[in-house]
Design a protein around this motif. Structure first.
Motif, PDB file in Angstrom:
ATOM      1  N   GLU A   1       0.515  -1.326   0.356  1.00 13.12           N
ATOM      2  CA  GLU A   1      -0.140  -0.220  -0.279  1.00 13.12           C
ATOM      3  C   GLU A   1       0.628   1.238   0.193  1.00 13.12           C
ATOM      4  OE1 GLU A   1       0.240  -2.790   2.456  1.00 13.12           O
ATOM      5  OE2 GLU A   1       0.119  -1.390   4.440  1.00 13.12           O
TER       6      GLU A   1
ATOM      7  N   SER B   1       2.807   3.122  -5.310  1.00 11.07           N
ATOM      8  CA  SER B   1       1.308   3.489  -5.836  1.00 11.07           C
ATOM      9  C   SER B   1       1.297   3.624  -7.218  1.00 11.07           C
ATOM     10  CB  SER B   1       1.331   5.286  -6.083  1.00 11.07           C
ATOM     11  OG  SER B   1       0.279   6.077  -6.144  1.00 11.07           O
TER      12      SER B   1
ATOM     13  N   VAL C   1       0.768   9.886  -4.169  1.00 10.11           N
ATOM     14  CA  VAL C   1       0.982  11.228  -3.954  1.00 10.11           C
ATOM     15  C   VAL C   1      -0.291  11.312  -3.850  1.00 10.11           C
ATOM     16  CG1 VAL C   1       1.532  13.617  -4.401  1.00 10.11           C
ATOM     17  CG2 VAL C   1       3.295  11.523  -4.358  1.00 10.11           C
ATOM     18  N   GLY C   2      -1.275  11.922  -2.729  1.00 16.15           N
ATOM     19  CA  GLY C   2      -2.413  12.492  -2.567  1.00 16.15           C
ATOM     20  C   GLY C   2      -3.381  13.390  -2.190  1.00 16.15           C
ATOM     21  N   GLY C   3      -2.343  14.319  -1.792  1.00 13.43           N
ATOM     22  CA  GLY C   3      -2.601  15.624  -1.126  1.00 13.43           C
ATOM     23  C   GLY C   3      -3.286  16.303  -2.316  1.00 13.43           C
ATOM     24  N   GLY C   4      -3.898  18.285  -1.333  1.00 10.36           N
ATOM     25  CA  GLY C   4      -3.697  19.222  -2.203  1.00 10.36           C
ATOM     26  C   GLY C   4      -3.345  19.997  -1.585  1.00 10.36           C
TER      27      GLY C   4
ATOM     28  N   GLY D   1      -8.817  19.506  -8.133  1.00 13.75           N
ATOM     29  CA  GLY D   1      -8.179  20.389  -7.103  1.00 13.75           C
ATOM     30  C   GLY D   1      -7.904  19.786  -5.145  1.00 13.75           C
ATOM     31  N   LEU D   2      -8.176  18.434  -4.756  1.00 16.21           N
ATOM     32  CA  LEU D   2      -8.515  17.480  -3.846  1.00 16.21           C
ATOM     33  C   LEU D   2      -7.260  16.882  -3.137  1.00 16.21           C
ATOM     34  CD1 LEU D   2     -11.349  15.621  -6.219  1.00 16.21           C
ATOM     35  CD2 LEU D   2     -11.826  16.781  -4.347  1.00 16.21           C
ATOM     36  N   ASP D   3      -7.556  16.860  -2.146  1.00 18.82           N
ATOM     37  CA  ASP D   3      -6.765  16.339  -1.026  1.00 18.82           C
ATOM     38  C   ASP D   3      -6.757  14.822  -0.070  1.00 18.82           C
ATOM     39  OD1 ASP D   3      -9.263  16.917   0.467  1.00 18.82           O
ATOM     40  OD2 ASP D   3      -7.625  18.437   2.284  1.00 18.82           O
ATOM     41  N   ASN D   4      -7.916  14.446  -1.163  1.00 19.11           N
ATOM     42  CA  ASN D   4      -7.246  12.944  -0.070  1.00 19.11           C
ATOM     43  C   ASN D   4      -7.919  12.375  -1.784  1.00 19.11           C
ATOM     44  OD1 ASN D   4     -10.857  12.138  -0.009  1.00 19.11           O
ATOM     45  ND2 ASN D   4     -10.389  14.247  -0.111  1.00 19.11           N
ATOM     46  N   ILE D   5      -7.397  10.713  -1.322  1.00 15.39           N
ATOM     47  CA  ILE D   5      -8.055  10.230  -2.668  1.00 15.39           C
ATOM     48  C   ILE D   5      -9.302   9.237  -2.479  1.00 15.39           C
ATOM     49  CG2 ILE D   5      -7.056   7.194  -3.026  1.00 15.39           C
ATOM     50  CD1 ILE D   5      -4.574   7.677  -1.144  1.00 15.39           C
TER      51      ILE D   5
ATOM     52  N   ARG E   1     -10.695  11.556  -4.909  1.00 14.76           N
ATOM     53  CA  ARG E   1     -10.650  11.424  -6.280  1.00 14.76           C
ATOM     54  C   ARG E   1     -11.155   9.847  -6.966  1.00 14.76           C
ATOM     55  NH1 ARG E   1      -5.566  13.760  -4.632  1.00 14.76           N
ATOM     56  NH2 ARG E   1      -4.958  15.742  -4.817  1.00 14.76           N
TER      57      ARG E   1
ATOM     58  N   GLY F   1      -4.541  16.032 -10.571  1.00 14.91           N
ATOM     59  CA  GLY F   1      -3.672  17.006 -10.185  1.00 14.91           C
ATOM     60  C   GLY F   1      -2.977  16.339  -7.915  1.00 14.91           C
ATOM     61  N   ALA F   2      -2.110  15.752  -7.900  1.00 18.78           N
ATOM     62  CA  ALA F   2      -1.340  16.165  -6.502  1.00 18.78           C
ATOM     63  C   ALA F   2      -0.758  16.250  -6.366  1.00 18.78           C
ATOM     64  CB  ALA F   2      -2.293  14.080  -6.129  1.00 18.78           C
TER      65      ALA F   2
ATOM     66  N   ARG G   1      -6.814   3.586 -11.240  1.00 16.25           N
ATOM     67  CA  ARG G   1      -5.220   2.058 -11.570  1.00 16.25           C
ATOM     68  C   ARG G   1      -3.723   3.140 -10.628  1.00 16.25           C
ATOM     69  NH1 ARG G   1      -2.544   2.244 -15.941  1.00 16.25           N
ATOM     70  NH2 ARG G   1      -3.670   3.585 -17.415  1.00 16.25           N
ATOM     71  N   LEU G   2      -4.360   4.501 -10.491  1.00 22.61           N
ATOM     72  CA  LEU G   2      -2.383   4.986  -9.429  1.00 22.61           C
ATOM     73  C   LEU G   2      -2.190   4.994  -7.745  1.00 22.61           C
ATOM     74  CD1 LEU G   2      -2.297   9.124 -10.732  1.00 22.61           C
ATOM     75  CD2 LEU G   2      -0.565   6.765 -10.989  1.00 22.61           C
ATOM     76  N   TYR G   3      -3.591   3.906  -7.360  1.00 22.15           N
ATOM     77  CA  TYR G   3      -4.283   3.960  -6.050  1.00 22.15           C
ATOM     78  C   TYR G   3      -3.878   2.243  -5.464  1.00 22.15           C
ATOM     79  CZ  TYR G   3      -4.234   8.543  -5.810  1.00 22.15           C
ATOM     80  OH  TYR G   3      -3.508  10.616  -6.013  1.00 22.15           O
TER      81      TYR G   3
ATOM     82  N   ALA H   1      -3.618   2.685  -0.148  1.00 25.65           N
ATOM     83  CA  ALA H   1      -2.991   3.288  -0.244  1.00 25.65           C
ATOM     84  C   ALA H   1      -2.625   3.822   0.836  1.00 25.65           C
ATOM     85  CB  ALA H   1      -3.242   3.987  -1.186  1.00 25.65           C
TER      86      ALA H   1
END
Lengths: 76, 223
Positions: free
Chosen positions: A43, A46, A73-76, B119-123, B126, B143-144, B164-166, B170
């Protein structure tokens, strides 16, 4: 002649690990084996590239392959 | 030529500027990424913006979020974003939606939008937004950011790139974000957006990865 598998890690996966690790292919059949060998939880990866293409941990790896691992990478 | 857009020319043609003025973009999240996305979209002249965020500004936003200011602490991010747009470019429209994205409201938020910007901040959010874009057939500009690292990509209908990215479960190591990281990421996203909206050739199926700590920039095929 036996070659090695080159493993490149990025960003936070470098904490406590070298940027590049050369592994003997002995005992390694798939990318997931590399994660286990390097003590990287699934986990925490990615993007998993084999020779530049995004693959799954189940994908086979062989001598001479280059494996690159990126953390989520998941923040904003 | 409207003097407001004079310096867009000749990097963009006058015809392309006019195309942008007829487009509508959805920006979900008005924080670190979203603030920069919205400001750049307004300045370049995208005609209609729908900006979504259920949050209010708090002190921990001030290190990086362009729209956050001490007098705005406690104020709705979406409303502050729309107000900013009206001050920067009153010739375009900005609709503030001060709720969080959910599975229930996602479809409605996408209505009549040409492109969606992340412009989100969590998986989890998204995943919801990317899924809805796939269903609706709308390009999603992902974008992250985290710490010194940014990544961006165009996800086109059918590629399921974000999903597929996460991996399942994760883990994000920390919530650190530095001031310059979202600015870089948003710049890449808006550049991709402008190319998509104006019909310029743009490569899809690639993830652009920027590590500002180690000055490493990768273009990763995700096909």
């Amino acid at each position: 002649m036996s070659t090695m598998i080159e493993v490149r890690v990025f960003a936070t996966l470098r904490q406590g690990r070298d940027k590049v690790t050369m592994l003997s292919p002995e005992g390694i059949t798939c990318a997931g084996d590399i994660l286990a060998l390097m003590n990287i939880p699934r986990e925490e990866v990615s993007i998993l590239l084999i020779n530049g293409f995004h693959q799954k941990p189940e994908t086979p790896v062989k001598d001479g392959d280059i494996v690159a691992l990126f953390p989520p990478v998941g923040g904003g | 030529m409207n003097p407001r857009y004079e310096r867009n020319i000749p990097a963009l043609s006058e015809a392309e500027c006019e195309i942008l003025q007829r487009k509508q973009v959805l920006v979900v999240g008005c924080g670190g990424l979203g603030g920069h996305l919205i400001d750049m979209l307004a300045r370049i002249g995208v005609g209609a913006l729908r900006v979504v965020d259920g949050d209010v500004f708090e002190p921990s936003n001030l290190n990086r979020q362009l729209l956050s200011e001490v007098p705005l602490l406690g104020v709705s991010k979406a409303r502050a974003a729309a107000a900013r747009v009206s001050r920067v470019n009153p010739e375009i429209s900005a609709e503030a939606v001060d709720t969080f994205l959910t599975e229930k409201n996602a479809r409605g938020l996408l209505l009549s939008c040409d492109v969606v910007l992340d412009g989100l901040d969590n998986i989890e959010s998204r995943r919801i937004l990317a899924e809805e874009c796939q269903r609706a057939g709308i390009p999603y500009i992902y974008g992250a950011v985290n710490g010194w690292v940014a990544q961006a990509a165009i996800s086109m209908p059918g590629d399921h790139l974000v999903q597929r990215l996460y991996p399942e479960g994760a883990v994000l190591k920390n919530k650190s974000v530095l001031s310059f990281t979202p600015a870089l990421c948003a710049s890449m996203q808006v550049a991709l957006c402008v190319k998509l909206l104006t019909g310029r050739p743009v490569e899809t199926g690639k993830l652009y990865y920027f590590d500002l700590l180690n000055q490493e920039f990768e273009s990763i095929p995700m096909a």
